[in-house]
Motif scaffolding. Structure first.
Motif, PDB file in Angstrom:
ATOM      1  N   THR A  71     180.537  -2.529 -55.769  1.00 18.02           N
ATOM      2  CA  THR A  71     181.821  -1.918 -56.066  1.00 18.02           C
ATOM      3  C   THR A  71     182.923  -2.656 -55.314  1.00 18.02           C
ATOM      4  O   THR A  71     182.745  -3.050 -54.170  1.00 18.02           O
ATOM      5  CB  THR A  71     181.827  -0.406 -55.759  1.00 18.02           C
ATOM      6  N   GLY A  72     184.027  -2.854 -56.002  1.00 18.27           N
ATOM      7  CA  GLY A  72     185.158  -3.596 -55.460  1.00 18.27           C
ATOM      8  C   GLY A  72     185.862  -4.323 -56.587  1.00 18.27           C
ATOM      9  O   GLY A  72     185.757  -3.938 -57.751  1.00 18.27           O
ATOM     10  N   HIS A  73     186.564  -5.380 -56.256  1.00 25.85           N
ATOM     11  CA  HIS A  73     187.269  -6.169 -57.267  1.00 25.85           C
ATOM     12  C   HIS A  73     186.318  -7.096 -58.011  1.00 25.85           C
ATOM     13  O   HIS A  73     185.315  -7.558 -57.458  1.00 25.85           O
ATOM     14  CB  HIS A  73     188.350  -7.043 -56.615  1.00 25.85           C
ATOM     15  N   GLY A  74     186.680  -7.379 -59.244  1.00 28.10           N
ATOM     16  CA  GLY A  74     186.026  -8.407 -60.033  1.00 28.10           C
ATOM     17  C   GLY A  74     187.107  -9.303 -60.617  1.00 28.10           C
ATOM     18  O   GLY A  74     188.228  -8.855 -60.870  1.00 28.10           O
ATOM     19  N   LEU A  75     186.798 -10.560 -60.791  1.00 32.80           N
ATOM     20  CA  LEU A  75     187.740 -11.514 -61.366  1.00 32.80           C
ATOM     21  C   LEU A  75     187.073 -12.278 -62.498  1.00 32.80           C
ATOM     22  O   LEU A  75     185.845 -12.271 -62.632  1.00 32.80           O
ATOM     23  CB  LEU A  75     188.231 -12.506 -60.294  1.00 32.80           C
ATOM     24  N   MET A  76     187.887 -12.960 -63.269  1.00 31.95           N
ATOM     25  CA  MET A  76     187.399 -13.717 -64.415  1.00 31.95           C
ATOM     26  C   MET A  76     187.983 -15.124 -64.372  1.00 31.95           C
ATOM     27  O   MET A  76     189.167 -15.302 -64.049  1.00 31.95           O
ATOM     28  CB  MET A  76     187.867 -13.003 -65.676  1.00 31.95           C
ATOM     29  N   GLY A  81     182.542 -13.941 -65.297  1.00 34.60           N
ATOM     30  CA  GLY A  81     182.974 -12.843 -64.442  1.00 34.60           C
ATOM     31  C   GLY A  81     182.417 -13.020 -63.044  1.00 34.60           C
ATOM     32  O   GLY A  81     181.329 -13.583 -62.856  1.00 34.60           O
ATOM     33  N   TYR A  82     183.171 -12.537 -62.062  1.00 36.54           N
ATOM     34  CA  TYR A  82     182.797 -12.678 -60.656  1.00 36.54           C
ATOM     35  C   TYR A  82     182.976 -11.365 -59.915  1.00 36.54           C
ATOM     36  O   TYR A  82     183.973 -10.664 -60.124  1.00 36.54           O
ATOM     37  CB  TYR A  82     183.688 -13.724 -59.958  1.00 36.54           C
ATOM     38  N   TYR A  83     182.046 -11.059 -59.033  1.00 39.26           N
ATOM     39  CA  TYR A  83     182.190  -9.967 -58.079  1.00 39.26           C
ATOM     40  C   TYR A  83     182.843 -10.551 -56.830  1.00 39.26           C
ATOM     41  O   TYR A  83     182.458 -11.634 -56.364  1.00 39.26           O
ATOM     42  CB  TYR A  83     180.825  -9.364 -57.727  1.00 39.26           C
ATOM     43  N   CYS A  84     183.816  -9.840 -56.279  1.00 38.18           N
ATOM     44  CA  CYS A  84     184.584 -10.371 -55.154  1.00 38.18           C
ATOM     45  C   CYS A  84     184.151  -9.762 -53.819  1.00 38.18           C
ATOM     46  O   CYS A  84     184.405  -8.584 -53.561  1.00 38.18           O
ATOM     47  CB  CYS A  84     186.063 -10.089 -55.354  1.00 38.18           C
ATOM     48  N   PRO A  85     183.516 -10.540 -52.964  1.00 42.85           N
ATOM     49  CA  PRO A  85     183.274 -10.095 -51.594  1.00 42.85           C
ATOM     50  C   PRO A  85     184.602 -10.103 -50.833  1.00 42.85           C
ATOM     51  O   PRO A  85     185.636 -10.529 -51.363  1.00 42.85           O
ATOM     52  CB  PRO A  85     182.292 -11.125 -51.045  1.00 42.85           C
ATOM     53  N   ARG A 113     159.318  -3.922 -59.338  1.00 40.86           N
ATOM     54  CA  ARG A 113     159.016  -3.420 -60.676  1.00 40.86           C
ATOM     55  C   ARG A 113     160.181  -2.675 -61.318  1.00 40.86           C
ATOM     56  O   ARG A 113     160.429  -2.790 -62.507  1.00 40.86           O
ATOM     57  CB  ARG A 113     157.801  -2.510 -60.615  1.00 40.86           C
ATOM     58  N   HIS A 114     160.908  -1.892 -60.529  1.00 40.81           N
ATOM     59  CA  HIS A 114     161.984  -1.058 -61.073  1.00 40.81           C
ATOM     60  C   HIS A 114     163.293  -1.386 -60.356  1.00 40.81           C
ATOM     61  O   HIS A 114     163.433  -1.097 -59.172  1.00 40.81           O
ATOM     62  CB  HIS A 114     161.663   0.427 -60.880  1.00 40.81           C
ATOM     63  N   ILE A 115     164.227  -1.962 -61.090  1.00 40.58           N
ATOM     64  CA  ILE A 115     165.527  -2.310 -60.524  1.00 40.58           C
ATOM     65  C   ILE A 115     166.613  -1.768 -61.441  1.00 40.58           C
ATOM     66  O   ILE A 115     166.564  -1.969 -62.657  1.00 40.58           O
ATOM     67  CB  ILE A 115     165.705  -3.836 -60.383  1.00 40.58           C
ATOM     68  N   MET A 116     167.585  -1.115 -60.838  1.00 41.82           N
ATOM     69  CA  MET A 116     168.771  -0.679 -61.570  1.00 41.82           C
ATOM     70  C   MET A 116     169.977  -1.282 -60.875  1.00 41.82           C
ATOM     71  O   MET A 116     170.088  -1.230 -59.652  1.00 41.82           O
ATOM     72  CB  MET A 116     168.895   0.843 -61.565  1.00 41.82           C
ATOM     73  N   VAL A 117     170.864  -1.886 -61.667  1.00 37.04           N
ATOM     74  CA  VAL A 117     172.068  -2.504 -61.133  1.00 37.04           C
ATOM     75  C   VAL A 117     173.278  -1.765 -61.683  1.00 37.04           C
ATOM     76  O   VAL A 117     173.368  -1.521 -62.890  1.00 37.04           O
ATOM     77  CB  VAL A 117     172.154  -3.995 -61.505  1.00 37.04           C
ATOM     78  N   VAL A 118     174.193  -1.419 -60.787  1.00 40.42           N
ATOM     79  CA  VAL A 118     175.460  -0.805 -61.170  1.00 40.42           C
ATOM     80  C   VAL A 118     176.565  -1.722 -60.658  1.00 40.42           C
ATOM     81  O   VAL A 118     176.551  -2.105 -59.489  1.00 40.42           O
ATOM     82  CB  VAL A 118     175.618   0.611 -60.555  1.00 40.42           C
ATOM     83  N   VAL A 119     177.502  -2.061 -61.536  1.00 37.26           N
ATOM     84  CA  VAL A 119     178.632  -2.893 -61.136  1.00 37.26           C
ATOM     85  C   VAL A 119     179.905  -2.126 -61.465  1.00 37.26           C
ATOM     86  O   VAL A 119     180.239  -1.941 -62.629  1.00 37.26           O
ATOM     87  CB  VAL A 119     178.632  -4.265 -61.839  1.00 37.26           C
ATOM     88  N   ASP A 120     180.586  -1.678 -60.421  1.00 38.92           N
ATOM     89  CA  ASP A 120     181.855  -0.970 -60.556  1.00 38.92           C
ATOM     90  C   ASP A 120     182.958  -1.922 -60.104  1.00 38.92           C
ATOM     91  O   ASP A 120     183.466  -1.828 -58.991  1.00 38.92           O
ATOM     92  CB  ASP A 120     181.828   0.306 -59.707  1.00 38.92           C
ATOM     93  N   ALA A 121     183.259  -2.890 -60.972  1.00 34.99           N
ATOM     94  CA  ALA A 121     184.262  -3.918 -60.687  1.00 34.99           C
ATOM     95  C   ALA A 121     184.786  -4.431 -62.022  1.00 34.99           C
ATOM     96  O   ALA A 121     184.075  -4.379 -63.034  1.00 34.99           O
ATOM     97  CB  ALA A 121     183.651  -5.067 -59.878  1.00 34.99           C
ATOM     98  N   CYS A 122     185.990  -4.939 -62.030  1.00 33.20           N
ATOM     99  CA  CYS A 122     186.560  -5.491 -63.261  1.00 33.20           C
ATOM    100  C   CYS A 122     185.672  -6.604 -63.805  1.00 33.20           C
ATOM    101  O   CYS A 122     185.015  -7.317 -63.048  1.00 33.20           O
ATOM    102  CB  CYS A 122     187.962  -6.029 -62.998  1.00 33.20           C
TER     103      CYS A 122
END
Length: 132
Positions: A71-76, A81-85, A113-122
């Motif tokens: 979670t945070g900013h995302g850029l393009m 698309g990029y997740y911003c640290p 075996r079980h992975i869930m990814v959530v991306v709360d970023a632009c």
């Protein structure tokens, strides 16, 4: 595993990612027995280090379950698309942010075996190229 950034060096800060991640992590712990880790305002290097730590952890326990939440900013830039640290620089996106392609590829390589990814970023839709 929560990566939550609201304080940035070169991008306007956000108000609620840390509080939101803490609330979700607390709920998962209290009601569902999850063991959670919230990494607040990590740099690009810290995100990579923590992902590698979890890669080693799950190599020893491949039947586990893992939720990775960004979670945070995302850029393009250039149809990527990029997740911003916290140390992401909009003038040097490819060198300072983490492309969704990189993150997806790394996570696909985890022995879990079980992975869930959530991306709360632009621009998070770019995490899955088939979704576009």
């Amino acid at each position: 595993l929560f990566f939550t950034v609201q304080g940035y060096r070169k991008i306007p800060s956000l108000q609620s990612p840390v509080a939101n991640a803490n609330a979700i992590a607390a709920n998962l712990e209290a009601h569902y027995g999850f063991v959670t880790e919230v990494v607040k305002n990590p740099s690009q290097k810290e995100v990579k280090r923590k992902l590698n730590e979890y890669k080693k952890l799950f190599a020893k326990s491949p039947d586990g379950q893992l939720l990775i939440y960004f979670t945070g900013h995302g850029l393009m830039e250039n149809n990527t698309g990029y997740y911003c640290p916290s140390d992401a620089d909009p003038a040097r996106i490819a060198g300072t942010a983490l492309s969704y392609d990189y993150l997806r590829s790394f996570i696909d390589g985890l022995d879990c075996r079980h992975i869930m990814v959530v991306v709360d970023a632009c621009h998070s839709g770019w995490f899955d190229p088939d979704w576009q």
